[in-house]
Design a protein around this motif. Structure first.
Motif, PDB file in Angstrom:
ATOM      1  N   LEU A 158       0.827  -1.209   0.000  1.00  0.00           N
ATOM      2  CA  LEU A 158       0.000   0.000   0.000  1.00  0.00           C
ATOM      3  C   LEU A 158       0.863   1.262   0.000  1.00  0.00           C
ATOM      4  O   LEU A 158       0.543   2.248  -0.660  1.00  0.00           O
ATOM      5  CB  LEU A 158      -0.928  -0.006   1.228  1.00  0.00           C
ATOM      6  N   VAL A 159       1.975   1.206   0.721  1.00  0.00           N
ATOM      7  CA  VAL A 159       2.854   2.375   0.793  1.00  0.00           C
ATOM      8  C   VAL A 159       3.542   2.605  -0.557  1.00  0.00           C
ATOM      9  O   VAL A 159       3.657   3.746  -1.013  1.00  0.00           O
ATOM     10  CB  VAL A 159       3.885   2.210   1.937  1.00  0.00           C
ATOM     11  N   VAL A 160       3.965   1.522  -1.211  1.00  0.00           N
ATOM     12  CA  VAL A 160       4.590   1.680  -2.539  1.00  0.00           C
ATOM     13  C   VAL A 160       3.572   2.319  -3.497  1.00  0.00           C
ATOM     14  O   VAL A 160       3.915   3.232  -4.262  1.00  0.00           O
ATOM     15  CB  VAL A 160       5.104   0.325  -3.082  1.00  0.00           C
ATOM     16  N   GLY A 161       2.311   1.890  -3.394  1.00  0.00           N
ATOM     17  CA  GLY A 161       1.251   2.508  -4.204  1.00  0.00           C
ATOM     18  C   GLY A 161       1.164   4.005  -3.932  1.00  0.00           C
ATOM     19  O   GLY A 161       1.070   4.820  -4.850  1.00  0.00           O
ATOM     20  N   GLY A 162       1.229   4.371  -2.657  1.00  0.00           N
ATOM     21  CA  GLY A 162       1.172   5.785  -2.272  1.00  0.00           C
ATOM     22  C   GLY A 162       2.383   6.558  -2.772  1.00  0.00           C
ATOM     23  O   GLY A 162       2.271   7.684  -3.261  1.00  0.00           O
ATOM     24  N   MET A 163       3.552   5.933  -2.673  1.00  0.00           N
ATOM     25  CA  MET A 163       4.777   6.602  -3.130  1.00  0.00           C
ATOM     26  C   MET A 163       4.740   6.826  -4.637  1.00  0.00           C
ATOM     27  O   MET A 163       5.247   7.828  -5.143  1.00  0.00           O
ATOM     28  CB  MET A 163       6.009   5.761  -2.773  1.00  0.00           C
ATOM     29  N   MET A 164       4.153   5.866  -5.358  1.00  0.00           N
ATOM     30  CA  MET A 164       4.062   6.018  -6.817  1.00  0.00           C
ATOM     31  C   MET A 164       3.167   7.212  -7.167  1.00  0.00           C
ATOM     32  O   MET A 164       3.453   7.970  -8.087  1.00  0.00           O
ATOM     33  CB  MET A 164       3.531   4.730  -7.465  1.00  0.00           C
ATOM     34  N   LEU A 165       2.102   7.385  -6.397  1.00  0.00           N
ATOM     35  CA  LEU A 165       1.231   8.539  -6.613  1.00  0.00           C
ATOM     36  C   LEU A 165       1.998   9.836  -6.319  1.00  0.00           C
ATOM     37  O   LEU A 165       1.876  10.830  -7.030  1.00  0.00           O
ATOM     38  CB  LEU A 165      -0.006   8.424  -5.702  1.00  0.00           C
ATOM     39  N   PHE A 166       2.789   9.792  -5.272  1.00  0.00           N
ATOM     40  CA  PHE A 166       3.576  10.958  -4.851  1.00  0.00           C
ATOM     41  C   PHE A 166       4.573  11.369  -5.944  1.00  0.00           C
ATOM     42  O   PHE A 166       4.815  12.541  -6.185  1.00  0.00           O
ATOM     43  CB  PHE A 166       4.322  10.583  -3.573  1.00  0.00           C
ATOM     44  N   ARG A 167       5.131  10.373  -6.630  1.00  0.00           N
ATOM     45  CA  ARG A 167       6.183  10.644  -7.616  1.00  0.00           C
ATOM     46  C   ARG A 167       5.626  10.904  -9.013  1.00  0.00           C
ATOM     47  O   ARG A 167       6.222  11.649  -9.801  1.00  0.00           O
ATOM     48  CB  ARG A 167       7.161   9.456  -7.670  1.00  0.00           C
ATOM     49  N   ALA A 168       4.459  10.309  -9.318  1.00  0.00           N
ATOM     50  CA  ALA A 168       3.887  10.469 -10.667  1.00  0.00           C
ATOM     51  C   ALA A 168       3.556  11.940 -10.925  1.00  0.00           C
ATOM     52  O   ALA A 168       3.258  12.690  -9.995  1.00  0.00           O
ATOM     53  CB  ALA A 168       2.623   9.622 -10.767  1.00  0.00           C
ATOM     54  N   ASP A 169       3.608  12.335 -12.214  1.00  0.00           N
ATOM     55  CA  ASP A 169       3.349  13.740 -12.523  1.00  0.00           C
ATOM     56  C   ASP A 169       1.915  14.149 -12.193  1.00  0.00           C
ATOM     57  O   ASP A 169       1.677  15.252 -11.710  1.00  0.00           O
ATOM     58  CB  ASP A 169       3.618  14.002 -14.015  1.00  0.00           C
ATOM     59  N   THR A 170       0.977  13.288 -12.500  1.00  0.00           N
ATOM     60  CA  THR A 170      -0.436  13.601 -12.216  1.00  0.00           C
ATOM     61  C   THR A 170      -1.135  12.335 -11.711  1.00  0.00           C
ATOM     62  O   THR A 170      -0.582  11.237 -11.817  1.00  0.00           O
ATOM     63  CB  THR A 170      -1.187  14.043 -13.501  1.00  0.00           C
ATOM     64  N   VAL A 171      -2.351  12.518 -11.221  1.00  0.00           N
ATOM     65  CA  VAL A 171      -3.131  11.363 -10.761  1.00  0.00           C
ATOM     66  C   VAL A 171      -3.389  10.430 -11.958  1.00  0.00           C
ATOM     67  O   VAL A 171      -3.342   9.212 -11.835  1.00  0.00           O
ATOM     68  CB  VAL A 171      -4.469  11.813 -10.123  1.00  0.00           C
ATOM     69  N   GLY A 172      -3.617  11.040 -13.135  1.00  0.00           N
ATOM     70  CA  GLY A 172      -3.864  10.257 -14.345  1.00  0.00           C
ATOM     71  C   GLY A 172      -2.682   9.351 -14.674  1.00  0.00           C
ATOM     72  O   GLY A 172      -2.862   8.188 -15.027  1.00  0.00           O
ATOM     73  N   VAL A 173      -1.479   9.903 -14.559  1.00  0.00           N
ATOM     74  CA  VAL A 173      -0.268   9.115 -14.830  1.00  0.00           C
ATOM     75  C   VAL A 173      -0.189   7.948 -13.838  1.00  0.00           C
ATOM     76  O   VAL A 173       0.116   6.816 -14.211  1.00  0.00           O
ATOM     77  CB  VAL A 173       0.992  10.013 -14.732  1.00  0.00           C
TER      78      VAL A 173
END
Lengths: 524, 75
Positions: free
Chosen positions: A412-427
């Motif tokens: 779940l945390v890796v999922g959150g970190m990916m959101l944090f790093r991605a340019d947008t929510v869409g990405v």
């Protein structure tokens, strides 16, 4: 001047330490104050004015609060209980006005400088007839950290936790102390005031321990975090060209990068402050051993979570309207929902705050709400889990269940970190889709080795991460690694120190292809 | 004290409240439980627990909670 630069480590820190040690005890804190402002000026130049404005606001608010409290104490003498209550009500009103003005002022600076472009853009997009200018300002160094620290200080004075300092220089030092101004930890006045102001004589052991911690932080930052940066940037920058397995590796490496980097920076700054006898608050406590997302946030960026808990969550959930909501919920729902509904309301503000604090953008708000959704779901589903465990006869503290819970939290945390790093929510959604629909493990190794990291790089990162993991396991078992090392015989001790220094010098990511990577959390 | 133990038991059943020596450090009371507890204590003892009272020292054991309640009742 980055914390990992030679200018900071050898010249700046060395010079401040020599001056601090050479000057008499009562002038030592002024060395820290002057050096903190020099550090700030070097990094932020004219933007120092905003730090000064916040310091002036908080200083005068503190002095006013002291005066109001003193006058009230005198006025209350000899009064009856009812009359005392009336004085208290009047005084509280005055104190609230002072705090609201001061906190409002410093948060307005933060909101205007950091969020005005975001607000203008969002309003312009939502309402076609609006045309606000989307002004982007240079951000003063560490504004998101010192604003919270300043607000916490003045709220504590208002709440009566301690008396405000009437020495402007001391308040200025508390808000600008150079090891913590860039990325925190967000300090509390009652814990920092004495160590900052009392002045410490030279202590060889303290110096050694501080330097040791600085090198450990450098190891995490330069050997692990900076080395994976090229890979992570490539995957997150052009995820559409890669299979789900590569994206997942990118997500895992980014999680490793941000942890090694942020906790490494905390080690460098904590070591820097330790040299001067100032203990900074802990910001990390081996978060990847957490059995739930809730626990993860108690062990990750601890001082931010604690700040939001003390000044947002408790303020909201203990306010009269929320207490009324709580009573209403208890009356109209069952006991379980009666206690959860108000709590989930209060938590919403906390998580919105966490998301918003991280940056001016919808993805950061989504980041906060991602964790909010997981936590509230966990709270509401708790009885269901309890029934499930009982039906399956699984003991709550059994080892396999704990391993499962740790793994689940990491995912779940890796999922959150990916959101944090991605340019947008869409990405982010696109990346997750790829992971689940086109994992494409074939050709994984071949592709992985073409994204800025060769076999040697992967080996260095793996060994570095393994060292970090072993030390974390030892700490998790209650072993104080630093003290254990200090008890070893001199040759063993110095071999360990030399190995650490050599690892930083030899395996740190420098040279062609590796620009000095800015600290991620230094950009807030 | 009995009333307090009843409230604590209602908020989190199955804890030996009188023997626990670190309710915060051992994560028996987290921030959500504390808010529930404060609401119940405010109602039961007609007191007003404010954020300034929410420090680990006040919630460390059943006895420290009880001492806080008594202090706020006297104020």
């Amino acid at each position: 001047m980055s914390y990992t630069s030679y200018t900071y480590l050898l010249i700046f820190l060395g010079a401040v330490f020599i001056c601090y040690t050479a000057l008499p005890k009562k002038f030592k804190w002024t060395v820290l104050l002057i050096s903190s402002y020099v550090f700030y000026w070097i990094n932020s130049k004219r933007l120092i004015i905003f730090l000064l404005l916040s310091t002036v606001a908080v200083y005068f608010a503190g002095v006013f609060l002291n005066r109001i409290n003193d006058t009230a104490a005198l006025a209350k003498k000899g009064l009856e209980k009812e009359e005392k209550k009336q004085v208290k009500a009047l005084v509280n009103w005055q104190k609230r006005a002072v705090v609201a003005l001061a906190v409002g002022f410093i948060f307005t600076i933060l909101l205007v400088l950091k969020y005005s472009a975001f607000f203008a853009h969002s309003l312009n997009s939502a309402f076609g007839f609006l045309h606000f200018e989307e002004l982007k300002f240079m951000l003063p160094l560490g504004i998101s950290y010192y604003t919270l620290q300043a607000a916490g200080y003045i709220i504590d004075v208002y709440r009566g936790k301690y008396r405000a300092s009437e020495n402007f220089g001391k308040v200025a030092l508390f808000l600008s102390f150079f090891p913590q101004i860039v990325e925190g930890p967000i300090g509390r006045f009652d814990l920092l005031a004495d160590p900052l102001y009392e002045g410490h004589s030279f202590d060889y052991d303290r110096l050694c321990k501080g330097v040791q911690l600085i090198f450990w932080g450098l190891f995490k930052k330069t050997v692990i975090a900076d080395r994976v940066n090229i890979f992570v940037s490539e995957v997150f920058g052009s995820y559409k060209y890669y299979s789900g397995s590569i994206i997942l590796l990118g997500g895992l490496l980014y999680t490793l990068q941000i942890y090694a980097e942020f906790s490494g920076c905390m080690d460098i700054v904590t070591g820097s402050a330790e040299i001067f006898g100032v203990p900074l608050s802990k910001n990390f406590e081996r978060p990847f051993f957490s059995k739930s997302v809730n626990e993860f946030w108690r062990r990750w960026h601890i001082t931010l979570g604690a700040w939001l808990r003390d000044y947002v969550f408790y303020s909201v959930s203990l306010s009269r309207p929320f207490m009324k909501l709580s009573k209403f919920a208890k009356k109209h729902f069952n006991e379980f929902l009666g206690s959860l509904v108000p709590a989930s309301f209060a938590l919403f503000f906390t998580w919105l705050g966490i998301g918003f604090w991280h940056g001016a953008g919808w993805k950061y708000i989504a980041y906060g709400l991602y964790y909010y959704a997981i936590m509230t779901a966990g709270m509401y589903l708790e009885p269901l889990f309890a029934k499930l465990y009982s039906a399956l006869k699984i003991k709550r503290d059994s080892k396999p269940l704990n391993i499962f819970r740790v793994a689940r939290t990491v995912i779940l945390v890796v999922g959150g970190m990916m959101l944090f790093r991605a340019d947008t929510v869409g990405v982010w959604v696109g990346m997750l889709k790829c992971v689940f629909t086109s994992f494409g493990a074939g050709g994984f190794l071949k592709t992985a080795l073409t994204l800025g990291m060769d076999k040697q790089d992967f080996l260095i990162v793996a060994v570095g991460a393994a060292v970090m993991l072993i030390i974390s396991i030892l700490q998790e078992k209650g072993i104080n690694v630093r003290d254990s090392l200090a008890r070893q015989k001199l040759p063993v001790r110095w071999c360990a120190y030399a190995a650490l220094v050599m690892a930083v010098v030899i395996f740190g990511a420098y040279g062609p292809g590796y620009d000095a990577v800015d600290f991620i959390y230094g950009q807030f | 004290m009995e009333e307090l133990i009843d409230i604590l038991e209602e908020i989190k059943p199955g804890v030996d409240w009188e023997k626990e020596t670190d309710l915060i450090g051992n994560h028996i009371l987290d921030s959500l439980k504390i808010v529930q507890l404060v609401g119940a204590l405010n109602d039961e003892f007609d007191i007003e627990i404010t954020p300034i009272d929410i420090v680990p020292e006040n919630f460390k054991t059943a006895e420290t909670i009880y001492a806080m309640v008594k202090r706020l009742e006297d104020e």
